[in-house]
Design a protein around this motif. Structure first.
Motif, mmCIF file in Angstrom:
data_model
loop_
_atom_site.group_PDB
_atom_site.id
_atom_site.type_symbol
_atom_site.label_atom_id
_atom_site.label_comp_id
_atom_site.label_asym_id
_atom_site.label_seq_id
_atom_site.Cartn_x
_atom_site.Cartn_y
_atom_site.Cartn_z
ATOM 1 N N HIS A 148 0.839 -1.142 0.010
ATOM 2 C CA HIS A 148 0.016 -0.256 -0.093
ATOM 3 C C HIS A 148 1.070 1.399 -0.060
ATOM 4 O O HIS A 148 1.696 1.431 0.776
ATOM 5 C CB HIS A 148 -0.822 0.054 1.337
ATOM 6 C CG HIS A 148 -1.676 1.394 1.374
ATOM 7 N ND1 HIS A 148 -2.654 1.790 0.597
ATOM 8 C CD2 HIS A 148 -1.551 2.158 2.309
ATOM 9 C CE1 HIS A 148 -3.076 2.795 1.111
ATOM 10 N NE2 HIS A 148 -2.389 3.238 2.004
ATOM 11 N N VAL A 149 0.745 2.249 -0.958
ATOM 12 C CA VAL A 149 1.643 3.362 -1.001
ATOM 13 C C VAL A 149 0.193 4.620 -1.038
ATOM 14 O O VAL A 149 -0.466 4.931 -1.532
ATOM 15 C CB VAL A 149 1.755 3.707 -2.465
ATOM 16 C CG1 VAL A 149 2.715 4.883 -2.319
ATOM 17 C CG2 VAL A 149 2.776 2.403 -2.708
ATOM 18 N N ARG A 150 0.542 5.313 0.457
ATOM 19 C CA ARG A 150 -0.380 6.240 0.735
ATOM 20 C C ARG A 150 -0.038 7.603 0.049
ATOM 21 O O ARG A 150 -0.904 8.725 0.355
ATOM 22 C CB ARG A 150 -0.297 6.367 2.120
ATOM 23 C CG ARG A 150 1.036 6.983 2.814
ATOM 24 C CD ARG A 150 1.074 6.981 4.262
ATOM 25 N NE ARG A 150 0.883 5.843 4.930
ATOM 26 C CZ ARG A 150 0.539 5.442 6.320
ATOM 27 N NH1 ARG A 150 0.339 6.314 6.975
ATOM 28 N NH2 ARG A 150 0.491 4.218 6.616
ATOM 29 N N GLN A 151 1.048 7.996 -0.745
ATOM 30 C CA GLN A 151 1.335 8.854 -1.212
ATOM 31 C C GLN A 151 0.333 9.223 -2.270
ATOM 32 O O GLN A 151 0.159 10.415 -2.899
ATOM 33 C CB GLN A 151 2.823 8.974 -1.776
ATOM 34 C CG GLN A 151 3.682 9.418 -0.590
ATOM 35 C CD GLN A 151 4.045 8.139 0.344
ATOM 36 O OE1 GLN A 151 3.753 6.911 -0.309
ATOM 37 N NE2 GLN A 151 4.414 8.062 1.427
ATOM 38 N N GLY A 152 -0.228 8.524 -3.204
ATOM 39 C CA GLY A 152 -1.272 8.602 -4.332
ATOM 40 C C GLY A 152 -2.433 8.768 -3.582
ATOM 41 O O GLY A 152 -2.947 8.981 -2.697
ATOM 42 N N LYS A 153 -3.583 8.791 -4.577
ATOM 43 C CA LYS A 153 -4.775 8.934 -4.091
ATOM 44 C C LYS A 153 -5.366 7.639 -3.180
ATOM 45 O O LYS A 153 -6.285 7.908 -2.811
ATOM 46 C CB LYS A 153 -5.979 8.800 -5.403
ATOM 47 C CG LYS A 153 -5.911 10.177 -6.105
ATOM 48 C CD LYS A 153 -6.891 10.463 -7.288
ATOM 49 C CE LYS A 153 -6.626 11.602 -7.829
ATOM 50 N NZ LYS A 153 -7.837 11.653 -8.925
ATOM 51 N N THR A 154 -4.677 6.740 -3.330
ATOM 52 C CA THR A 154 -5.055 5.396 -2.262
ATOM 53 C C THR A 154 -4.772 6.009 -0.824
ATOM 54 O O THR A 154 -5.140 5.271 -0.039
ATOM 55 C CB THR A 154 -3.979 4.300 -2.717
ATOM 56 O OG1 THR A 154 -2.688 4.753 -2.826
ATOM 57 C CG2 THR A 154 -4.408 3.633 -3.975
ATOM 58 N N GLY A 155 -4.113 7.213 -0.565
ATOM 59 C CA GLY A 155 -4.108 7.673 0.526
ATOM 60 C C GLY A 155 -5.123 8.155 1.131
ATOM 61 O O GLY A 155 -5.222 8.618 2.320
ATOM 62 N N MET A 156 -6.097 8.420 0.097
ATOM 63 C CA MET A 156 -7.766 8.558 0.889
ATOM 64 C C MET A 156 -8.151 7.413 1.843
ATOM 65 O O MET A 156 -8.983 8.032 2.994
ATOM 66 C CB MET A 156 -8.863 8.559 -0.291
ATOM 67 C CG MET A 156 -9.951 9.446 0.202
ATOM 68 S SD MET A 156 -11.224 9.468 -1.343
ATOM 69 C CE MET A 156 -10.152 10.501 -2.550
ATOM 70 N N LEU A 157 -7.672 6.185 1.793
ATOM 71 C CA LEU A 157 -8.046 5.271 2.920
ATOM 72 C C LEU A 157 -7.397 5.699 4.040
ATOM 73 O O LEU A 157 -8.069 5.594 5.389
ATOM 74 C CB LEU A 157 -7.672 3.950 2.362
ATOM 75 C CG LEU A 157 -7.989 3.518 0.840
ATOM 76 C CD1 LEU A 157 -7.637 2.271 0.687
ATOM 77 C CD2 LEU A 157 -9.705 3.752 0.965
#
Length: 231
Positions: A170-179
């Motif tokens: 999991h990479v939180r720096q992208g939009k996946t950081g919304m989680l």
């Protein structure tokens, strides 16, 4: 079964998997269209606890092994799809006596109150041992991993969020950081208030407002948005 949970039976199958040509076409979709070649030797498998595990999109061969390992339920967090990878998974689960449940989650969006409460109900209703997956086993599976550790295992959110980490890709720096932003929003709110996570979800949480605040502070990251191409 449960509210917004749907069994794997809603779409018409565009593949005749008994036909060698159609089956080959489905496998091409799994291997190349869905990047299954990257997962051939790496399932991103992790034990979450309490009879639940997590990993990336399983192939029919992988599902056969999961059945030998005693898995009774697979939760597909990608939802139903007309693509070959989905229909191969559905058939393999049926052939090996595994219950397939579609419970769609998102890697780059906030989730509704109903989806979060539905996850809690799902964890209490399924047969274990179970496995849940998305495409890469990193983001949507991480989101549900946090909810599982909290609702089913009793971990506080500040401990359960370990399920969203680079250990699982999991990479939180992208939009996946919304989680991450979603769970941190609760933790920040609860710092000086005596409120449980589920009470916050039901009485305070506004998905659209949380998403808007995340996008305001997000500067963009080409790694996840262009290279990894998260769903």
């Amino acid at each position: 079964m449960i509210g917004i949970v749907r069994m794997a039976s809603d779409l018409n199958n565009p593949f005749n998997l008994d036909d060698p040509k159609d089956r080959a076409r489905a496998y091409r979709d799994l291997t190349w269209g869905d990047h299954g070649f990257l997962r051939a030797r790496f399932a991103n498998h992790h034990d979450i606890g309490g009879g639940m595990s997590r990993e990336n999109q399983p192939s029919p061969k992988r599902i056969a092994q999961l059945a030998k390992d005693g898995i009774k339920t697979i939760i597909n967090l990608r939802g139903e799809s007309p693509k070959g990878f989905y229909w191969l998974e559905k058939q393999a689960c049926r052939d090996h006596g595994i219950t397939l449940i579609n419970y769609r989650m998102f890697s780059r969006d906030t989730h509704t109150v109903e989806a979060i409460k539905g996850a809690r109900d799902l964890f209490n209703a399924i047969e274990y041992p179970a496995m849940m997956h998305c495409k890469s086993g990193a983001d949507r599976t991480g989101m549900m991993g946090v909810l599982y550790r909290h609702f089913k295992m009793g971990d506080p959110i500040e401990v359960a969020v370990e399920q969203l980490s680079l250990k699982y890709l999991h990479v939180r720096q992208g939009k996946t950081g919304m989680l991450d932003f979603f769970f941190n929003d609760y933790l920040n709110y609860a710092k000086d208030k005596d409120i449980s996570f589920i009470d916050w979800v039901e009485t305070v949480y506004d998905p659209a407002e949380v998403k808007a605040r995340f996008l305001e502070q997000w500067s963009g990251n080409p790694i996840t948005e262009l290279v990894l191409r998260r769903e």
